[in-house]
Design an enzyme around this catalytic site. Structure first.
Site, mmCIF file in Angstrom:
data_model
loop_
_atom_site.group_PDB
_atom_site.id
_atom_site.type_symbol
_atom_site.label_atom_id
_atom_site.label_comp_id
_atom_site.label_asym_id
_atom_site.label_seq_id
_atom_site.Cartn_x
_atom_site.Cartn_y
_atom_site.Cartn_z
ATOM 1 C CG ASN A 39 9.657 28.852 -31.637
ATOM 2 O OD1 ASN A 39 10.335 28.556 -32.853
ATOM 3 N ND2 ASN A 39 9.392 27.780 -31.593
ATOM 4 C CB CYS B 256 9.758 24.715 -35.883
ATOM 5 S SG CYS B 256 8.199 25.406 -34.939
ATOM 6 C CG HIS C 73 13.335 25.242 -34.864
ATOM 7 N ND1 HIS C 73 12.527 26.832 -35.092
ATOM 8 C CD2 HIS C 73 12.075 24.673 -33.682
ATOM 9 C CE1 HIS C 73 12.182 27.071 -34.383
ATOM 10 N NE2 HIS C 73 11.563 26.232 -33.623
HETATM 11 N N1 ACO Z 1 6.434 32.769 -16.943
HETATM 12 C C1 ACO Z 1 6.942 32.192 -14.762
HETATM 13 N N2 ACO Z 1 6.268 30.932 -14.701
HETATM 14 C C2 ACO Z 1 5.481 30.108 -15.586
HETATM 15 C C3 ACO Z 1 5.470 30.748 -16.976
HETATM 16 C C4 ACO Z 1 5.919 31.789 -17.371
HETATM 17 N N3 ACO Z 1 6.329 32.383 -18.330
HETATM 18 N N4 ACO Z 1 5.246 29.995 -18.234
HETATM 19 C C5 ACO Z 1 4.384 28.779 -17.227
HETATM 20 N N5 ACO Z 1 5.240 28.952 -16.269
HETATM 21 C C6 ACO Z 1 4.564 27.860 -14.628
HETATM 22 C C7 ACO Z 1 3.608 27.171 -15.101
HETATM 23 O O1 ACO Z 1 2.487 28.173 -14.670
HETATM 24 C C8 ACO Z 1 4.398 25.823 -14.288
HETATM 25 O O2 ACO Z 1 3.457 26.787 -12.791
HETATM 26 P P1 ACO Z 1 2.971 25.599 -11.890
HETATM 27 O O3 ACO Z 1 3.646 24.601 -11.703
HETATM 28 O O4 ACO Z 1 3.437 26.111 -10.299
HETATM 29 O O5 ACO Z 1 1.789 25.006 -12.419
HETATM 30 C C9 ACO Z 1 5.511 26.174 -14.155
HETATM 31 O O6 ACO Z 1 5.906 27.310 -14.501
HETATM 32 C C10 ACO Z 1 5.735 24.779 -15.188
HETATM 33 O O7 ACO Z 1 5.179 24.775 -15.844
HETATM 34 P P2 ACO Z 1 5.577 24.398 -17.624
HETATM 35 O O8 ACO Z 1 4.652 24.135 -17.940
HETATM 36 O O9 ACO Z 1 5.562 22.856 -16.704
HETATM 37 O O10 ACO Z 1 6.924 24.815 -17.400
HETATM 38 P P3 ACO Z 1 8.190 23.747 -18.048
HETATM 39 O O11 ACO Z 1 9.418 23.298 -16.914
HETATM 40 O O12 ACO Z 1 7.682 22.462 -18.876
HETATM 41 O O13 ACO Z 1 8.733 24.891 -19.237
HETATM 42 C C11 ACO Z 1 8.820 25.204 -21.576
HETATM 43 C C12 ACO Z 1 8.168 25.508 -20.199
HETATM 44 C C13 ACO Z 1 10.206 26.620 -21.621
HETATM 45 C C14 ACO Z 1 8.222 25.814 -22.659
HETATM 46 C C15 ACO Z 1 9.550 23.486 -21.781
HETATM 47 O O14 ACO Z 1 8.308 22.809 -21.492
HETATM 48 C C16 ACO Z 1 10.096 23.328 -22.738
HETATM 49 O O15 ACO Z 1 11.343 23.586 -23.224
HETATM 50 N N6 ACO Z 1 9.561 22.980 -23.826
HETATM 51 C C17 ACO Z 1 9.957 22.693 -25.541
HETATM 52 C C18 ACO Z 1 9.167 23.203 -26.032
HETATM 53 C C19 ACO Z 1 9.412 24.160 -27.180
HETATM 54 O O16 ACO Z 1 10.640 24.862 -26.431
HETATM 55 N N7 ACO Z 1 8.380 24.622 -27.659
HETATM 56 C C20 ACO Z 1 8.255 26.002 -28.052
HETATM 57 C C21 ACO Z 1 7.405 25.792 -29.333
HETATM 58 S S1 ACO Z 1 7.422 24.490 -30.264
HETATM 59 C C22 ACO Z 1 8.330 24.547 -31.058
HETATM 60 O O17 ACO Z 1 9.392 25.366 -31.610
HETATM 61 C C23 ACO Z 1 9.589 22.921 -31.919
#
Ligand code: ACO
Length: 326
Positions: free
Chosen positions: A283, A111, A253
């Site tokens: 993204n 990215c 980004h």
């Molecule tokens: N729908 C419903 N539930 C979901 C989904 C979904 N699509 N995805 C994950 N979950 C669930 C998981 O299974 C987990 O359930 P559990 O607690 O029962 O085990 C729960 O939600 C929490 O999962 P996490 O992975 O901890 O979710 P988090 O709150 O961290 O959110 C996210 C995920 C949005 C990706 C977050 O980590 C984030 O904002 N990360 C930043 C990185 C990013 O945006 N990356 C994109 C690509 S990289 C880049 O471009 C730089």
């Protein structure tokens, strides 16, 4: 010699996929996706590849710049999802738009790719080696996603964005770029494993690098971004002696709305200075910054002399923050 943006272009595949549709494929909901990421829709290609979209975005940028494609000296395509190992995407774009005097190559920095490509072009222009560069970010991430994996398949989209930049007597350009390969496992997507007569097939089947879809430690990436990006933004402002008040936009980004909100809070800058279109396109990795720039350009949001900070961050890990004068 300095550098100026001359024009922009973008291309998004026609097919929009909303969160409701994804709720029918995996156990997710519009509420979960939009509240955690800000994403409501993304465009997904049903045939057009990375080179095809790159060429369409490039053709628009060339037409708007009103230049002869033969005047383009260099084409750099930032992508982590090329159609082929060979030829490179930039050569395919060259052939498509008729830029037969250009040197063409791809650059892979996830990215951060567009910002890295821009910095590469700037170095050539600054040194007086080339006068006109075509920089493109193009991605087909839909082919790198496990469509049964709800934690990743809701995040990404396909698309391409392009910009033409030219050497100029005036302008402003200051950058902080970085990489940290020790954190390579935060974001991965294995490609082929080694196949040759010296390697037995069995040894590959237990190799965990054979998992070939995007894998991400979302929270790790989140922490990395909100620590690193505000710092690099402050660093480029210091290097260029610019104050926050002088910055018109922070074009980051488009990974995630919560990331952008956190950066805005950390910098104590209003969220209105952080344009977003991730709600519509998701993204798109290396394509997200040039797509957003193009949409802003078309809406006449950019005026000559505006100071804008571009910032990309992602797999590698890699990051790049650049201050430009439009
Ligand atoms: N729908 C419903 N539930 C979901 C989904 C979904 N699509 N995805 C994950 N979950 C669930 C998981 O299974 C987990 O359930 P559990 O607690 O029962 O085990 C729960 O939600 C929490 O999962 P996490 O992975 O901890 O979710 P988090 O709150 O961290 O959110 C996210 C995920 C949005 C990706 C977050 O980590 C984030 O904002 N990360 C930043 C990185 C990013 O945006 N990356 C994109 C690509 S990289 C880049 O471009 C730089």
């Amino acid at each position: 010699m300095e550098m100026r943006f001359v024009s922009t272009g973008s291309y998004l595949p026609e097919q929009a996929v909303d969160n409701e549709y994804l709720s029918g494929i995996v156990d997710t909901s519009d509420e979960w996706i939009s509240s955690r990421t800000g994403i409501r829709k993304r465009r997904i290609t049903v045939g057009e590849g990375t080179a095809c979209m790159a060429a369409k975005a490039a053709a628009k940028a060339v037409a708007r710049a009103d230049i002869d494609p033969l005047d383009i000296d260099i084409i750099i395509v930032a992508t982590m999802s090329p159609d082929n190992f060979l030829p490179n995407t930039a050569c395919e774009v060259q052939a498509e738009i008729g830029a037969m005097h250009a040197v063409c190559y791809d650059l892979s920095a996830a990215c951060s790719g567009f910002v890295f490509a821009l910095n590469t072009a700037y170095s050539f222009l600054k040194a007086g080696i080339y006068k006109t560069a075509l920089i493109i970010g193009s991605e087909v991430l839909s082919k790198m996603i496990d469509w049964n994996e709800r934690s990743t398949c809701v995040l990404f989209g396909d698309g391409a964005g392009a910009a033409i930049v030219q050497a100029s007597e005036t302008g402003l350009f200051e950058s902080v770029l970085g990489s940290d390969g020790t954190r390579k496992n935060s974001l991965t997507c294995a490609s082929r494993y080694i196949i040759n007569p010296l390697v037995s097939q069995d040894s590959n089947s237990t190799d965990e690098t054979a998992l070939d879809y995007i894998k991400m430690d979302g929270q790790e990436v989140f922490k990395f971004v909100i620590k690193t990006i505000p710092l690099t933004i402050q660093q480029v402002m210091e290097k260029s002696c610019c104050t926050k008040e002088e910055i018109r936009y922070y074009v980051l980004h488009q990974a995630n709305q919560r990331i952008l909100e956190s950066v805005s809070k950390k910098l104590k800058e209003p969220i209105e200075k952080f344009p977003m279109n991730l709600d519509k396109y998701g993204n798109t990795s290396a394509a997200s910054i040039p797509i957003l720039l193009d949409k802003m350009n078309k809406r006449n949001m950019l005026d000559r002399g505006d100071k804008i900070i571009l910032s990309g961050f992602g797999g590698g890990l890699t990051w790049g923050t650049t201050l430009i004068e439009w």
